[in-house]
Design a protein around this motif. Sequence first.
Motif, PDB file in Angstrom:
ATOM      1  N   ALA A  42       0.823  -1.207   0.000  1.00  0.00           N
ATOM      2  CA  ALA A  42       0.000   0.000   0.000  1.00  0.00           C
ATOM      3  C   ALA A  42       0.857   1.256   0.000  1.00  0.00           C
ATOM      4  O   ALA A  42       0.566   2.224  -0.703  1.00  0.00           O
ATOM      5  CB  ALA A  42      -0.922  -0.004   1.225  1.00  0.00           C
ATOM      6  N   GLU A  43       1.939   1.224   0.802  1.00  0.00           N
ATOM      7  CA  GLU A  43       2.834   2.383   0.832  1.00  0.00           C
ATOM      8  C   GLU A  43       3.514   2.591  -0.513  1.00  0.00           C
ATOM      9  O   GLU A  43       3.664   3.719  -0.982  1.00  0.00           O
ATOM     10  CB  GLU A  43       3.880   2.191   1.933  1.00  0.00           C
ATOM     11  CG  GLU A  43       3.310   2.307   3.332  1.00  0.00           C
ATOM     12  CD  GLU A  43       4.323   1.956   4.411  1.00  0.00           C
ATOM     13  OE1 GLU A  43       3.964   2.012   5.578  1.00  0.00           O
ATOM     14  OE2 GLU A  43       5.471   1.615   4.059  1.00  0.00           O
TER      15      GLU A  43
ATOM     16  N   TRP B 224      -9.928  17.849   1.640  1.00  0.00           N
ATOM     17  CA  TRP B 224      -9.184  19.044   2.037  1.00  0.00           C
ATOM     18  C   TRP B 224     -10.084  20.290   2.073  1.00  0.00           C
ATOM     19  O   TRP B 224      -9.906  21.147   2.931  1.00  0.00           O
ATOM     20  CB  TRP B 224      -7.967  19.251   1.147  1.00  0.00           C
ATOM     21  CG  TRP B 224      -8.212  19.297  -0.318  1.00  0.00           C
ATOM     22  CD1 TRP B 224      -8.493  20.365  -1.082  1.00  0.00           C
ATOM     23  CD2 TRP B 224      -8.180  18.170  -1.208  1.00  0.00           C
ATOM     24  NE1 TRP B 224      -8.655  20.005  -2.393  1.00  0.00           N
ATOM     25  CE2 TRP B 224      -8.464  18.666  -2.510  1.00  0.00           C
ATOM     26  CE3 TRP B 224      -7.936  16.816  -1.036  1.00  0.00           C
ATOM     27  CZ2 TRP B 224      -8.515  17.837  -3.628  1.00  0.00           C
ATOM     28  CZ3 TRP B 224      -7.988  16.001  -2.156  1.00  0.00           C
ATOM     29  CH2 TRP B 224      -8.272  16.502  -3.410  1.00  0.00           C
ATOM     30  N   THR B 225     -11.085  20.368   1.158  1.00  0.00           N
ATOM     31  CA  THR B 225     -12.024  21.487   1.268  1.00  0.00           C
ATOM     32  C   THR B 225     -12.922  21.303   2.496  1.00  0.00           C
ATOM     33  O   THR B 225     -13.325  22.288   3.124  1.00  0.00           O
ATOM     34  CB  THR B 225     -12.879  21.619   0.007  1.00  0.00           C
ATOM     35  OG1 THR B 225     -13.543  20.381  -0.274  1.00  0.00           O
ATOM     36  CG2 THR B 225     -12.019  22.007  -1.185  1.00  0.00           C
TER      37      THR B 225
ATOM     38  N   GLU C 257     -10.506   8.732  -0.803  1.00  0.00           N
ATOM     39  CA  GLU C 257      -9.357   9.610  -0.985  1.00  0.00           C
ATOM     40  C   GLU C 257      -8.149   9.174  -0.154  1.00  0.00           C
ATOM     41  O   GLU C 257      -7.042   9.670  -0.374  1.00  0.00           O
ATOM     42  CB  GLU C 257      -9.761  11.056  -0.649  1.00  0.00           C
ATOM     43  CG  GLU C 257     -10.775  11.603  -1.633  1.00  0.00           C
ATOM     44  CD  GLU C 257     -11.379  12.936  -1.214  1.00  0.00           C
ATOM     45  OE1 GLU C 257     -11.445  13.849  -2.044  1.00  0.00           O
ATOM     46  OE2 GLU C 257     -11.802  13.059  -0.046  1.00  0.00           O
ATOM     47  N   ARG C 258      -8.348   8.242   0.776  1.00  0.00           N
ATOM     48  CA  ARG C 258      -7.200   7.699   1.513  1.00  0.00           C
ATOM     49  C   ARG C 258      -6.221   7.012   0.567  1.00  0.00           C
ATOM     50  O   ARG C 258      -5.015   6.960   0.851  1.00  0.00           O
ATOM     51  CB  ARG C 258      -7.677   6.703   2.569  1.00  0.00           C
ATOM     52  CG  ARG C 258      -8.532   7.303   3.671  1.00  0.00           C
ATOM     53  CD  ARG C 258      -9.108   6.217   4.562  1.00  0.00           C
ATOM     54  NE  ARG C 258      -9.984   5.316   3.823  1.00  0.00           N
ATOM     55  CZ  ARG C 258     -10.642   4.302   4.365  1.00  0.00           C
ATOM     56  NH1 ARG C 258     -10.515   4.058   5.662  1.00  0.00           N
ATOM     57  NH2 ARG C 258     -11.422   3.525   3.636  1.00  0.00           N
ATOM     58  N   LEU C 259      -6.741   6.494  -0.553  1.00  0.00           N
ATOM     59  CA  LEU C 259      -5.886   5.776  -1.501  1.00  0.00           C
ATOM     60  C   LEU C 259      -4.951   6.704  -2.259  1.00  0.00           C
ATOM     61  O   LEU C 259      -4.066   6.236  -2.976  1.00  0.00           O
ATOM     62  CB  LEU C 259      -6.760   4.995  -2.488  1.00  0.00           C
ATOM     63  CG  LEU C 259      -7.717   3.964  -1.878  1.00  0.00           C
ATOM     64  CD1 LEU C 259      -8.520   3.276  -2.967  1.00  0.00           C
ATOM     65  CD2 LEU C 259      -6.965   2.944  -1.041  1.00  0.00           C
ATOM     66  N   PHE C 260      -5.136   8.037  -2.117  1.00  0.00           N
ATOM     67  CA  PHE C 260      -4.238   8.975  -2.785  1.00  0.00           C
ATOM     68  C   PHE C 260      -2.855   9.005  -2.132  1.00  0.00           C
ATOM     69  O   PHE C 260      -1.902   9.485  -2.737  1.00  0.00           O
ATOM     70  CB  PHE C 260      -4.795  10.401  -2.726  1.00  0.00           C
ATOM     71  CG  PHE C 260      -6.066  10.612  -3.507  1.00  0.00           C
ATOM     72  CD1 PHE C 260      -6.521   9.657  -4.397  1.00  0.00           C
ATOM     73  CD2 PHE C 260      -6.802  11.769  -3.358  1.00  0.00           C
ATOM     74  CE1 PHE C 260      -7.681   9.851  -5.117  1.00  0.00           C
ATOM     75  CE2 PHE C 260      -7.969  11.978  -4.075  1.00  0.00           C
ATOM     76  CZ  PHE C 260      -8.405  11.011  -4.956  1.00  0.00           C
ATOM     77  N   TYR C 261      -2.742   8.516  -0.889  1.00  0.00           N
ATOM     78  CA  TYR C 261      -1.535   8.763  -0.111  1.00  0.00           C
ATOM     79  C   TYR C 261      -0.952   7.469   0.439  1.00  0.00           C
ATOM     80  O   TYR C 261      -1.661   6.482   0.651  1.00  0.00           O
ATOM     81  CB  TYR C 261      -1.828   9.697   1.076  1.00  0.00           C
ATOM     82  CG  TYR C 261      -2.602  10.922   0.700  1.00  0.00           C
ATOM     83  CD1 TYR C 261      -1.984  12.007   0.079  1.00  0.00           C
ATOM     84  CD2 TYR C 261      -3.976  11.006   0.943  1.00  0.00           C
ATOM     85  CE1 TYR C 261      -2.703  13.136  -0.282  1.00  0.00           C
ATOM     86  CE2 TYR C 261      -4.704  12.129   0.575  1.00  0.00           C
ATOM     87  CZ  TYR C 261      -4.057  13.190  -0.033  1.00  0.00           C
ATOM     88  OH  TYR C 261      -4.763  14.302  -0.390  1.00  0.00           O
TER      89      TYR C 261
ATOM     90  N   GLN D 161      -2.487  10.839   4.833  1.00  0.00           N
ATOM     91  CA  GLN D 161      -3.524   9.826   4.939  1.00  0.00           C
ATOM     92  C   GLN D 161      -4.227   9.890   6.290  1.00  0.00           C
ATOM     93  O   GLN D 161      -5.443   9.710   6.387  1.00  0.00           O
ATOM     94  CB  GLN D 161      -2.931   8.424   4.735  1.00  0.00           C
ATOM     95  CG  GLN D 161      -4.014   7.356   4.593  1.00  0.00           C
ATOM     96  CD  GLN D 161      -3.462   5.966   4.496  1.00  0.00           C
ATOM     97  OE1 GLN D 161      -3.299   5.289   5.504  1.00  0.00           O
ATOM     98  NE2 GLN D 161      -3.178   5.520   3.286  1.00  0.00           N
ATOM     99  N   LEU D 162      -3.462  10.184   7.353  1.00  0.00           N
ATOM    100  CA  LEU D 162      -4.064  10.314   8.683  1.00  0.00           C
ATOM    101  C   LEU D 162      -5.053  11.464   8.714  1.00  0.00           C
ATOM    102  O   LEU D 162      -6.185  11.326   9.199  1.00  0.00           O
ATOM    103  CB  LEU D 162      -2.955  10.520   9.726  1.00  0.00           C
ATOM    104  CG  LEU D 162      -3.415  10.723  11.176  1.00  0.00           C
ATOM    105  CD1 LEU D 162      -4.145   9.493  11.675  1.00  0.00           C
ATOM    106  CD2 LEU D 162      -2.229  11.020  12.077  1.00  0.00           C
TER     107      LEU D 162
END
Length: 803
Positions: free
Chosen positions: A271-272, A535-536, A557-561, A567-568
């Motif tokens: 994942a990382e 983020w908005t 959107e957690r999958l973006f990071y 991600q946290l």
Amino acid sequence: MPFSGERLTTDFGGQVELEHLHRYCFARDFCVDRDVLDIASGEGYGSSMLATVARQVVGVELAVEANLHAQREYSASNLNFISGDATAIPLDDASFDVVVSFETLEHLRDHERFLAEVRRVLRPGGILIVSTPDRLVHSGIGMGVNPFHIRELSRAEFETALAAHFKNMRVLPQRTFIGSAILEGRAGVRTYEKRDATTIEATTGLARAVYLIGVASDAELPALPDSVFAHEQSVDAIFRQLSDARQVGDDAKAALAANDLALEKAKRDLAEQRAHERRSQAGLAEERRTRARQDHELQALRASLQQMTERANALQVQHGEAEALRAIAADAVAQKEAIVHSTSWRATYPLRRIATQLPAPARQRLKRAVKALYRPNSLLQAKPGTAASVAAPIELLAEPGIAPALSPAAEPASSLPSVSSLLAARFPSLQPFDCFPAATAQKRISLVTDSVGPSSLFGGVGTAIILGALLANKFQATLRIVTRTEEPDASAVNEVLRRNNVSLHGPLETAMAPLDGSKVLPVSADEIFLTTSWWTTKATLGVVPASRIIALIQEDERLFYARGDEQLLCAETMGHPALLTVINTERLFQHLTSGAEPFENLKENGLWFEPAFPGGAKARKSTVKRRLFFYARPNNLRNLFWRGIEALDEAVAVGAFAPDRWEIHLIGRDIPKFKLARGVVPQVVSHLSWGDYQEFIASLSAGFVLMDTPHPSYPPLDMAIAGVPVLTNTHPGKYDLLNYSGNILTVSPSVEGLVAGLQRLEALAEDEAAIQENRKADHINRDWTLALEAVVSLIDQKLNRAN
């Protein structure tokens, strides 16, 4: 084969295994020395069972991967597997004595066509053995709906369908259970018992009955009924209990735990790695935030410049102090030179010469005596501010060439940045926007997004504008578009609403709340905010309470990071317990609430909808050559660009999409130049407007869209609604998209699976009748107002309860 969630494989056991094996054992008794056809043969285990007694068996299966597995794993001289459709069986008339098809009907829309095909291939007097779940039991109230099933039947509907095609028919109910059977042992009762992993024993009567029950009387005995007593627990529950019991005292528990840890580490590392690649490739989300980050960094540099100016001023003061110290030192040196060249110094040279010959203790006592004599004289002679009043006495007996070191001055705390300024510089888009209270004559809905312009209207932003307009209509409110990174374009908003047949009843306003705080946003006391990203949402939470925010979630959107701060922060924001959330598609809702790391708040406060595609009614355009479209975005790792061109290359190499009949088009940004097998050079299209994109879709013959996400994504639906067959990939929780359209094919994202899928795609693209039939039967929304009606109403109810 691994269990897919619907088709039984040898990788899966429990209740489903018992049901399928019993059906094949039942059918096997009818197949002795017969020619048998197994329709929807899956991975082939059932056809193999029938082949042990039949003269020949042919298995027909639509899924290419399953057929390849069957041919590889089950080999016999009287057993063959071929690819084919259950409603268009590729075999001769009157060629089989028995047709077997288990759990197939519910996956088909046209049952009449299927049964007609079965009659065609059966010889006179042949027999059909077919099974399907009873809709009133399998999908009754409270039982949920199987997403893989297209059309289920009740028993009465099943009997009617069979009677319409066959003179004689009987329906036998089947149920697995844990319990007890009392059977008299008549010849008609057959028992099948699985003895081990490879052996199933068939007997007449009840085999291995542990107990015998006698009924005796001098009078004539009444008819003795066969009976079954069923326990309330399901077979799967008992299997789970047995599995749990076997685990007790398992000596391998430590090794299992170690394996689990290694697996978890491998998952985290994977994942990382994937998230790091997503971030390092700077996908579309990063592109939207780049300008904002640069603007904020400019402000940080300006603040740093101010700090450096203040530091320079402080250094200038320190420079003045250093110059004064140099002057003092020069004065001290001059005094020393005066002493060295004085008559007394020369007169005492013999004494000092003798002193160098003295032992060390004597030299030290002599030094102290000289200092004692020198200090009072120098202090008496010194004036305030001179070297003698501020500096230590010159060491006349020191070794030449050694000077005292000066300690560096400590950096003042005022020149260091605060933690809050560091966080603002690192996460500029998360900072609350500057605002001030301002009354409004009309209630207002403010949609907060990064940008709204001709190039930012695809998919998510367009959907947010439509939802915002319908909410504004519901609340009789003004719709305001608030952007963070560039000035909003009102004409682009109107273009979205026009193309999607949505009218905004009230006023439209635009405003900008830039990341650098150069503009201040007026906010009313009862204003509702619709946010479009985590983020908005995070920035808006710093301005108004969560009860006044509707968060539109269109991606996990957690999958973006990678694992880390971003991600946290993302997970904390999406999981905010007081947020009202609206989720795009049921598939994404199920992933976020039932996936590996579910959000409990979404189960309570989450609403979902299926998107609409009003533009799909246009007729497809004809072109000289057929067009295959590949959705190519190499900088967005979710689109699996590199796997896609690898599969395309192999498909073209084995003859798919011949260049004399097909053109291959790639749409996206930053696409490298390359050629495919057989010298095929794809045509690249970039920077299409929304209108041009819709026109291009209408010219396509087939689409290839990879999306490593748990939801369908918009491009496959865009194409399916226009009557363009499209191939996409599976993902955990997304095994097929038949609930949307039969024109959307799904395969595993392996190269082998994608190549086979592309071959199926080409075949479907050339079957216009099948395409139009699938298009007529699809379940894709055409009307945004109807698609969002329930969600808008529920939002109204929830906000009214909150107030």
